[in-house]
Design a protein around this motif. Structure first.
Motif, PDB file in Angstrom:
ATOM      1  N   LYS A 106     -66.032  21.417  -4.059  1.00 10.81           N
ATOM      2  CA  LYS A 106     -65.961  20.074  -4.450  1.00 10.81           C
ATOM      3  C   LYS A 106     -66.209  19.271  -3.547  1.00 10.81           C
ATOM      4  N   ARG A 107     -65.717  19.611  -2.223  1.00 12.81           N
ATOM      5  CA  ARG A 107     -66.064  18.970  -0.913  1.00 12.81           C
ATOM      6  C   ARG A 107     -67.595  18.751  -0.580  1.00 12.81           C
ATOM      7  N   ALA A 108     -68.371  19.579  -1.015  1.00  6.23           N
ATOM      8  CA  ALA A 108     -69.669  19.570  -1.054  1.00  6.23           C
ATOM      9  C   ALA A 108     -70.525  18.834  -2.003  1.00  6.23           C
ATOM     10  N   LEU A 120     -76.543  13.636 -12.595  1.00 13.53           N
ATOM     11  CA  LEU A 120     -75.715  14.961 -13.290  1.00 13.53           C
ATOM     12  C   LEU A 120     -74.600  14.245 -13.875  1.00 13.53           C
ATOM     13  N   ASP A 121     -74.477  13.916 -15.114  1.00 15.88           N
ATOM     14  CA  ASP A 121     -73.242  13.406 -15.847  1.00 15.88           C
ATOM     15  C   ASP A 121     -71.941  14.392 -15.951  1.00 15.88           C
ATOM     16  N   LEU A 122     -71.674  14.965 -14.747  1.00 12.77           N
ATOM     17  CA  LEU A 122     -70.778  15.886 -14.883  1.00 12.77           C
ATOM     18  C   LEU A 122     -69.538  15.702 -13.660  1.00 12.77           C
ATOM     19  N   ASN A 123     -68.374  15.879 -13.823  1.00 11.31           N
ATOM     20  CA  ASN A 123     -67.193  15.554 -12.784  1.00 11.31           C
ATOM     21  C   ASN A 123     -67.365  16.504 -11.641  1.00 11.31           C
ATOM     22  N   GLY A 124     -66.591  16.404 -10.566  1.00 16.36           N
ATOM     23  CA  GLY A 124     -66.796  17.134  -9.399  1.00 16.36           C
ATOM     24  C   GLY A 124     -66.291  18.841  -9.793  1.00 16.36           C
ATOM     25  N   ASP A 125     -65.233  18.879 -10.637  1.00 13.31           N
ATOM     26  CA  ASP A 125     -64.677  20.085 -10.974  1.00 13.31           C
ATOM     27  C   ASP A 125     -65.787  20.876 -11.770  1.00 13.31           C
ATOM     28  N   MET A 126     -66.328  20.362 -12.869  1.00 17.95           N
ATOM     29  CA  MET A 126     -67.330  21.227 -13.375  1.00 17.95           C
ATOM     30  C   MET A 126     -68.655  21.537 -12.553  1.00 17.95           C
TER      31      MET A 126
END
Length: 507
Positions: A106-108, A120-126
């Motif tokens: 997540k930090r990367a 990339l239409d995705l959140n950090g968790d995904m």
């Protein structure tokens, strides 16, 4: 051509609110994080390239990375990938997987997003979960590559399908992310040597001669980038004397090599042929008479409008897939007496030596997955800035000289083409390749071949006759048909009434 529909298990409706939230998050959290040194390396293949064979640019069985991760026909492999990852990690790592791997990825997130050309239409968790699973799966694949039976059952997937999916441009996982995952799990895998071993087995073309001296000098971006540079950077010492410099200035754009370079526009070439035959006067008179006949006017009088019709057909009959203008391998051999030899190096050693009438080509090994590999390698070459287009030039050359199975058999007999693909499959492969270098600098080898081929006297004569007679074929057909009818009428009349003066007979 029907476009492939890529259904997703997610709702793909664009959310303005979500976009604003993502940008705000990135703006606030990425302060002080410098990703300017991270090159974009995973590109979305444009339709201008993929439209000729769209299925060659998307995975068939397994998705790696975010571009195709949620497509319904690929998502069935997700369960298997998770099982592989759990077997790859030790029990402690599996138990603490989320804080150990997911939180660090997540930090990367800024680093991950910087590698991809498409938003990339995705959140950090995904994103973190996608790269954790797919990245570890890929690491385990390289680890067990020599024992594929243990890694993946054959009933689950054909190995050829896995190999082709791994080389799809949109399916690449950046090396920087794989290295990051290696650090997180304290992995001791020698990743780059394993990837080079994979490339050695599956590359259709010979790789760089001295691999050990090159692997430390370049920061390869992903598996496809590694194979591309190992192919393009290959050049062996010449075994023949180079009569011409290999560093000539590149010629004009390839599309400028058109018909005007291959037709005779004056009588001097035909006169030269006549002189060679020792019958210049009679030959020249015959040609002059034929050329002086106003065939187009005659065709207009007969209502054929041949000249205009042929021009229209020439424009409308262009194939969807276009190739560079060059004779086939069998034509080069038969009419210009050009020999084909397999070179010891790679595509950089492609060379036509006019003084010896020899075309040196690298050995290419073609398997069922090779077309996908070649297409994606060239698509990647086009996408990266400052590329030399060497691979595109080579593929264009092969597409130009391979038209029929006869051409394939000729190249196989010289040891240039190897592998398990049938002659017909190879013909279909290269005939289906659209001209890549429409806007690139000219192909030096193609230019030399065309110049040598068109200097042959037989070719000059044929092209002259073809040009001069192109508007007269149908007219001559009508004229000869009428003449035949007239002769039959005269013959029938003379059979009945006799024609002593005509046939020098006494009735």
């Amino acid at each position: 051509m029907k476009e492939i529909e890529l259904d997703s298990i997610l709702n793909i409706n664009f959310s303005k609110k979500r976009w604003v939230d993502q940008i705000s998050k990135n703006f606030n959290e990425e302060v002080g994080i410098d990703v300017s040194h991270v090159p974009v390396c995973v590109f979305n293949v444009p339709k201008s390239i993929s439209r000729f064979k769209p299925e060659a640019y998307v995975p068939q069985a397994i998705a790696l990375g975010p571009y195709h991760h949620f497509e319904t026909h690929l998502y069935q492999m997700e369960r298997y990938k998770v099982a592989v990852v759990k077997a790859f990690l030790n029990p402690n790592q599996v138990h603490s997987f989320e804080p150990l791997v997911i939180d660090k990825l997540k930090r990367a997130e800024p680093l991950i997003r910087a590698c991809y050309h498409k938003y990339l239409d995705l959140n950090g968790d995904m994103l973190a979960w996608i790269f954790a699973i797919d990245g570890l799966f890929l690491l385990d694949l390289f680890k067990h590559y020599g024992e594929m039976e243990q890694f993946i059952p054959k009933k689950l997937m054909k190995y050829e399908t896995l190999y082709r999916d791994m080389m799809v441009l949109e399916n690449q996982i950046p090396m920087v992310i794989l290295n990051e995952i290696q650090k997180i799990i304290n992995g001791d895998l020698e990743l780059l040597p394993m990837m080079i071993g994979y490339c050695e087995v599956h590359s259709p073309l010979k790789l760089t001669r001295d691999l050990n001296s090159n692997i430390g000098n370049t920061n390869y971006l992903h598996l496809l980038d590694l194979m591309y540079h190992l192919i393009v950077d290959n050049e062996s010492p010449r075994k023949y004397n180079q009569q011409e410099s290999c560093h000539e200035q590149r010629a004009n754009d390839m599309h400028e090599i058109t018909r005007k370079h291959h037709v005779i526009t004056n009588m001097e070439d035909i006169k030269e042929i006549g002189q060679k035959l020792g019958k210049f006067k009679k030959f020249g008179n015959m040609v002059s008479v034929m050329v002086s006949i106003p065939w187009e006017k005659i065709s207009d009088l007969l209502g054929l409008n041949i000249g205009k019709k042929l021009d229209k057909e020439d424009g409308d009959d262009l194939p969807r897939v276009t190739e560079i203008d060059i004779p086939s391998a069998s034509s080069l051999s038969k009419y210009a007496y050009i020999h084909f030899n397999a070179s010891d190096g790679g595509i950089s050693d492609t060379e036509f030596v006019a003084s010896k009438a020899v075309l040196y080509l690298p050995v290419i090994t073609l398997e069922t997955y090779s077309e996908v590999l070649l297409r994606n390698l060239v698509a990647y070459e086009i996408a990266i800035a400052g590329s030399t287009m060497e691979l595109a030039h080579y593929v264009d050359l092969m597409s130009g000289i391979i038209d029929t199975e006869e051409d394939v058999m000729l190249l196989k007999s010289k040891g240039i083409i190897k592998g398990g693909m049938t002659n017909k499959e190879i013909v279909d492969l290269f005939n289906g390749m659209n001209k890549w270098n429409e806007d690139a600098r000219g192909n030096r080898t193609v230019k030399k071949l065309n110049e040598y081929y068109n200097k042959q006297l037989a070719i000059k004569a044929w092209k002259f006759i073809k040009k001069r007679m192109r508007g007269s074929r149908k007219v001559l057909t009508v004229v000869f048909a009428l003449l035949a009818c007239l002769l039959m009428i005269v013959y029938s009349f003379c059979e009945v009434y006799g024609c002593p003066k005509l046939f020098n007979k006494v009735s």
